[in-house]
Motif scaffolding. Structure first.
Motif, PDB file in Angstrom:
ATOM      1  N   ASN A 146      13.377 -40.786  55.416  1.00  0.00           N
ATOM      2  CA  ASN A 146      12.196 -39.926  55.392  1.00  0.00           C
ATOM      3  C   ASN A 146      11.491 -40.128  54.067  1.00  0.00           C
ATOM      4  OD1 ASN A 146      13.330 -37.943  53.377  1.00  0.00           O
ATOM      5  ND2 ASN A 146      14.791 -37.606  55.074  1.00  0.00           N
ATOM      6  N   SER A 147      10.264 -39.639  53.984  1.00  0.00           N
ATOM      7  CA  SER A 147       9.444 -39.881  52.805  1.00  0.00           C
ATOM      8  C   SER A 147      10.034 -39.278  51.548  1.00  0.00           C
ATOM      9  CB  SER A 147       8.031 -39.336  53.047  1.00  0.00           C
ATOM     10  OG  SER A 147       7.391 -40.061  54.081  1.00  0.00           O
ATOM     11  N   ALA A 148      10.591 -38.078  51.657  1.00  0.00           N
ATOM     12  CA  ALA A 148      11.183 -37.449  50.483  1.00  0.00           C
ATOM     13  C   ALA A 148      12.369 -38.255  49.971  1.00  0.00           C
ATOM     14  CB  ALA A 148      11.609 -36.022  50.824  1.00  0.00           C
ATOM     15  N   GLY A 149      13.214 -38.690  50.898  1.00  0.00           N
ATOM     16  CA  GLY A 149      14.343 -39.516  50.506  1.00  0.00           C
ATOM     17  C   GLY A 149      13.898 -40.829  49.898  1.00  0.00           C
ATOM     18  N   PHE A 150      12.816 -41.410  50.424  1.00  0.00           N
ATOM     19  CA  PHE A 150      12.291 -42.663  49.903  1.00  0.00           C
ATOM     20  C   PHE A 150      11.815 -42.490  48.460  1.00  0.00           C
ATOM     21  CE2 PHE A 150       8.677 -45.850  49.846  1.00  0.00           C
ATOM     22  CZ  PHE A 150       9.498 -46.970  49.732  1.00  0.00           C
ATOM     23  N   ARG A 151      11.097 -41.417  48.195  1.00  0.00           N
ATOM     24  CA  ARG A 151      10.620 -41.180  46.830  1.00  0.00           C
ATOM     25  C   ARG A 151      11.795 -41.012  45.864  1.00  0.00           C
ATOM     26  NH1 ARG A 151       6.837 -38.068  49.719  1.00  0.00           N
ATOM     27  NH2 ARG A 151       8.034 -36.153  49.304  1.00  0.00           N
ATOM     28  N   ALA A 152      12.816 -40.294  46.309  1.00  0.00           N
ATOM     29  CA  ALA A 152      13.997 -40.126  45.461  1.00  0.00           C
ATOM     30  C   ALA A 152      14.692 -41.466  45.219  1.00  0.00           C
ATOM     31  CB  ALA A 152      14.956 -39.133  46.108  1.00  0.00           C
ATOM     32  N   TRP A 153      14.738 -42.280  46.252  1.00  0.00           N
ATOM     33  CA  TRP A 153      15.361 -43.600  46.110  1.00  0.00           C
ATOM     34  C   TRP A 153      14.596 -44.452  45.105  1.00  0.00           C
ATOM     35  CZ3 TRP A 153      14.014 -48.635  46.508  1.00  0.00           C
ATOM     36  CH2 TRP A 153      15.065 -49.568  46.528  1.00  0.00           C
ATOM     37  N   ILE A 154      13.262 -44.438  45.176  1.00  0.00           N
ATOM     38  CA  ILE A 154      12.455 -45.212  44.233  1.00  0.00           C
ATOM     39  C   ILE A 154      12.726 -44.757  42.801  1.00  0.00           C
ATOM     40  CG2 ILE A 154      10.092 -45.589  43.417  1.00  0.00           C
ATOM     41  CD1 ILE A 154       9.211 -45.800  46.298  1.00  0.00           C
TER      42      ILE A 154
ATOM     43  N   GLY B 168       1.069 -45.968  44.962  1.00  0.00           N
ATOM     44  CA  GLY B 168       0.587 -45.940  46.338  1.00  0.00           C
ATOM     45  C   GLY B 168       1.576 -46.438  47.371  1.00  0.00           C
ATOM     46  N   VAL B 169       2.781 -46.816  46.958  1.00  0.00           N
ATOM     47  CA  VAL B 169       3.786 -47.317  47.908  1.00  0.00           C
ATOM     48  C   VAL B 169       4.349 -46.139  48.705  1.00  0.00           C
ATOM     49  CG1 VAL B 169       6.116 -48.278  48.079  1.00  0.00           C
ATOM     50  CG2 VAL B 169       4.406 -49.392  46.632  1.00  0.00           C
ATOM     51  N   THR B 170       4.376 -46.298  50.003  1.00  0.00           N
ATOM     52  CA  THR B 170       4.935 -45.285  50.891  1.00  0.00           C
ATOM     53  C   THR B 170       5.967 -45.921  51.809  1.00  0.00           C
ATOM     54  OG1 THR B 170       3.192 -45.629  52.543  1.00  0.00           O
ATOM     55  CG2 THR B 170       2.807 -43.929  50.862  1.00  0.00           C
ATOM     56  N   LEU B 171       6.770 -45.087  52.415  1.00  0.00           N
ATOM     57  CA  LEU B 171       7.750 -45.577  53.386  1.00  0.00           C
ATOM     58  C   LEU B 171       7.015 -46.249  54.539  1.00  0.00           C
ATOM     59  CD1 LEU B 171      10.790 -45.604  54.222  1.00  0.00           C
ATOM     60  CD2 LEU B 171      10.302 -43.501  55.494  1.00  0.00           C
ATOM     61  N   ASN B 172       7.306 -47.518  54.764  1.00  0.00           N
ATOM     62  CA  ASN B 172       6.612 -48.285  55.790  1.00  0.00           C
ATOM     63  C   ASN B 172       7.458 -48.270  57.066  1.00  0.00           C
ATOM     64  OD1 ASN B 172       5.436 -50.308  57.438  1.00  0.00           O
ATOM     65  ND2 ASN B 172       4.557 -51.282  55.624  1.00  0.00           N
ATOM     66  N   GLU B 173       7.168 -47.321  57.921  1.00  0.00           N
ATOM     67  CA  GLU B 173       7.965 -47.164  59.135  1.00  0.00           C
ATOM     68  C   GLU B 173       7.785 -48.337  60.095  1.00  0.00           C
ATOM     69  OE1 GLU B 173       7.246 -43.341  60.802  1.00  0.00           O
ATOM     70  OE2 GLU B 173       8.081 -42.261  59.075  1.00  0.00           O
ATOM     71  N   ARG B 174       6.645 -49.001  60.003  1.00  0.00           N
ATOM     72  CA  ARG B 174       6.430 -50.173  60.852  1.00  0.00           C
ATOM     73  C   ARG B 174       7.409 -51.296  60.490  1.00  0.00           C
ATOM     74  NH1 ARG B 174       5.890 -52.691  65.393  1.00  0.00           N
ATOM     75  NH2 ARG B 174       4.574 -54.543  65.335  1.00  0.00           N
ATOM     76  N   VAL B 175       7.683 -51.455  59.197  1.00  0.00           N
ATOM     77  CA  VAL B 175       8.649 -52.462  58.760  1.00  0.00           C
ATOM     78  C   VAL B 175      10.032 -52.123  59.296  1.00  0.00           C
ATOM     79  CG1 VAL B 175       9.867 -53.337  56.731  1.00  0.00           C
ATOM     80  CG2 VAL B 175       7.372 -53.242  56.741  1.00  0.00           C
ATOM     81  N   ILE B 176      10.411 -50.862  59.200  1.00  0.00           N
ATOM     82  CA  ILE B 176      11.718 -50.444  59.725  1.00  0.00           C
ATOM     83  C   ILE B 176      11.788 -50.672  61.226  1.00  0.00           C
ATOM     84  CG2 ILE B 176      13.249 -48.469  60.078  1.00  0.00           C
ATOM     85  CD1 ILE B 176      12.222 -47.338  57.430  1.00  0.00           C
ATOM     86  N   GLU B 177      10.715 -50.354  61.909  1.00  0.00           N
ATOM     87  CA  GLU B 177      10.691 -50.547  63.365  1.00  0.00           C
ATOM     88  C   GLU B 177      10.862 -52.013  63.720  1.00  0.00           C
ATOM     89  OE1 GLU B 177       7.599 -49.940  67.128  1.00  0.00           O
ATOM     90  OE2 GLU B 177       7.087 -49.197  65.130  1.00  0.00           O
ATOM     91  N   ARG B 178      10.182 -52.879  62.986  1.00  0.00           N
ATOM     92  CA  ARG B 178      10.294 -54.305  63.283  1.00  0.00           C
ATOM     93  C   ARG B 178      11.681 -54.826  62.950  1.00  0.00           C
ATOM     94  NH1 ARG B 178       5.081 -57.736  61.639  1.00  0.00           N
ATOM     95  NH2 ARG B 178       6.223 -59.199  62.947  1.00  0.00           N
TER      96      ARG B 178
END
Length: 449
Positions: A74-82, A105-115
């Motif tokens: 999720n986005s919150a987890g992604f920010r913490a990871w960064i 401006g980097v955000t969790l790219n769900e399309r990348v995960i989906e692919r």
């Protein structure tokens, strides 16, 4: 990036599943695994159908993972990871200014995960693959690109000793001569996949390499783009591969493999091949005719002989009937069995394998290079009535061979030299032509017991 592509003796299995794993022992022991990725055709009159891109070419650096993400992303987890990764990156010498620019401006790219998670495996025969890899359109486009960049390619050949047509062919298969360089932000994609966690160590390594590239000033974050899995530029280097091999051929102070001028990318590819042992003037392979009396147990990459050996056996060049020339150790490769094209392959064949270990990719690069240089199409035929084995069938083939006493060493669904040798031994025991061709017909025979 992507897991190694399995090549099944004439059957090219294009797997698009992600991996950072070490390639199977049944794939030739090359230092860098590769893969194949399909891309849509460019909207040109001479459109090509497929862009074939290697993935990771440099072994991952010894950078410990900073997190293994098991929970739902999720986005919150992604920010913490960064934030956590950034602390680790600073300890590795990445400046805060670089991190601020990279992650702005980097955000969790769900399309990348989906692919990544929803890739399907499909199979193509070698001949179907070559119909695209060395299509009339790709050859024509390659000759045009060669003419347009003749002086640059000649200068690269002089510096690195890699024939210009080979470099052009890699360019043609990797990005369709620059048509498909990728438009996904690399930092965002690598961070997303590292956070997602299934191959955390691999993608953290690539992300760290990408940050080092930004810090060196070779590119800015907005223009550091490539495939969703991290391959970049005209010849699709992963970030780690870039750090190891990229060069500033134009002398402008940047190693720019992304821009419209392909010079740095082409020179980097030539340097890569040179540093992996390319021998100028040595063919990658030559098409040959085999005599009716040929001992097929002498075929395969595991057996290397000199030209005198093959000439004494009656092997002759397919065009003109001349003797096999001496270019050092060589092997007889039957990529579609004894009824298809036969090749004598040299060490340069294996150098191309370090770029991508699939035989089909190597044959695609080599044959496209020959055609760009004015050479003719293969004279031999292909068993076009055959189809590729499915993933399940390749596992089954290995299990049945091993159970029958012809061990493939491991059951991994990858049909490489060891499995091919097991096929050859089974064929010899059954009174079949021992050409190592793992076909559907062979699997049906194994099922019958």
């Amino acid at each position: 990036m992507l897991k190694p592509t399995a090549y099944l003796t004439g059957i090219l299995v294009l797997t698009t599943a992600m991996a950072g794993a070490t390639p199977s022992a049944d794939i030739r022991p090359v230092p860098r695994p590769g893969a194949i990725v399909r891309a849509p055709a460019p909207p040109t009159e001479l459109a090509v159908e497929v862009s074939v891109r290697p993935a990771m070419r440099v072994a991952a650096a010894n950078i410990p993972p900073v997190a293994v993400q098991a929970a739902p992303v999720n986005s919150a987890g992604f920010r913490a990871w960064i934030a956590e990764f950034s602390r680790h990156a600073r300890s590795e010498g990445i400046r805060q200014q670089t991190l601020d620019r990279a992650f702005a401006g980097v955000t969790l790219n769900e399309r990348v995960i989906e692919r990544d998670r929803n890739q399907s495996e499909f199979s193509r025969t070698l001949w179907d693959y070559l119909d695209s890899a060395a299509s009339d359109a790709r050859i024509a486009n390659g000759r045009a690109a060669f003419r347009d960049h003749r002086e640059t390619l000649a200068a690269i050949e002089r510096r690195y000793g890699v024939e210009a047509e080979i470099v052009a062919a890699v360019w043609g298969l990797e990005s369709a001569y620059g048509t498909f360089r990728g438009s996904v932000p690399i930092i965002e994609a690598m961070a997303t996949l590292a956070y997602e966690g299934r191959r955390a160590e691999f993608f953290e390594t690539e992300l760290m390499a990408a940050l080092r590239i930004l810090q060196a000033g070779d590119i800015d974050p907005a223009h550091m783009q490539g495939s969703w899995a991290g391959a970049m530029g005209h010849t699709q280097f992963m970030p780690t591969s870039f750090l190891a091999h990229a060069v500033d051929f134009t002398g402008d102070g940047r190693r720019d493999i992304w821009g419209d001028d392909p010079a740095d990318a082409l020179a980097s590819t030539a340097r890569y091949l040179s540093e992996n042992g390319w021998t100028r003037g040595q063919p990658w392979a030559l098409e040959v005719d085999l005599p009716e009396s040929f001992d097929f147990t002498q075929s395969g990459e595991l057996i290397q002989r000199n030209a005198a050996h093959w000439n004494a056996m009656g092997v002759r060049l397919a065009r003109g009937g001349g003797r096999v020339p001496e270019h050092g150790p060589s092997s007889i490769l039957l990529p579609a069995g004894h009824t298809g094209v036969a090749l004598v392959i040299y060490e340069n064949f294996h150098v191309i394998e370090t770029y991508n270990p699939a035989d089909a990719y190597v044959i695609g690069v080599g044959h496209l290079a020959d055609r760009i240089a004015g050479g003719a199409a293969f004279r031999g035929g292909w068993p076009r009535q055959d189809r590729a084995l499915t993933n399940e069938e390749r596992f089954e083939l290995q299990r049945r061979l091993t159970s029958a006493g012809f061990s493939t060493e491991r059951i991994d669904g990858i049909v490489g030299p060891l499995t091919i040798q097991a096929v050859r031994e089974y064929q010899a025991a059954e009174g079949l032509v021992p050409d190592g061709y793992a076909s559907e017909a062979l699997l049906r025979r194994l099922r019958r017991g």
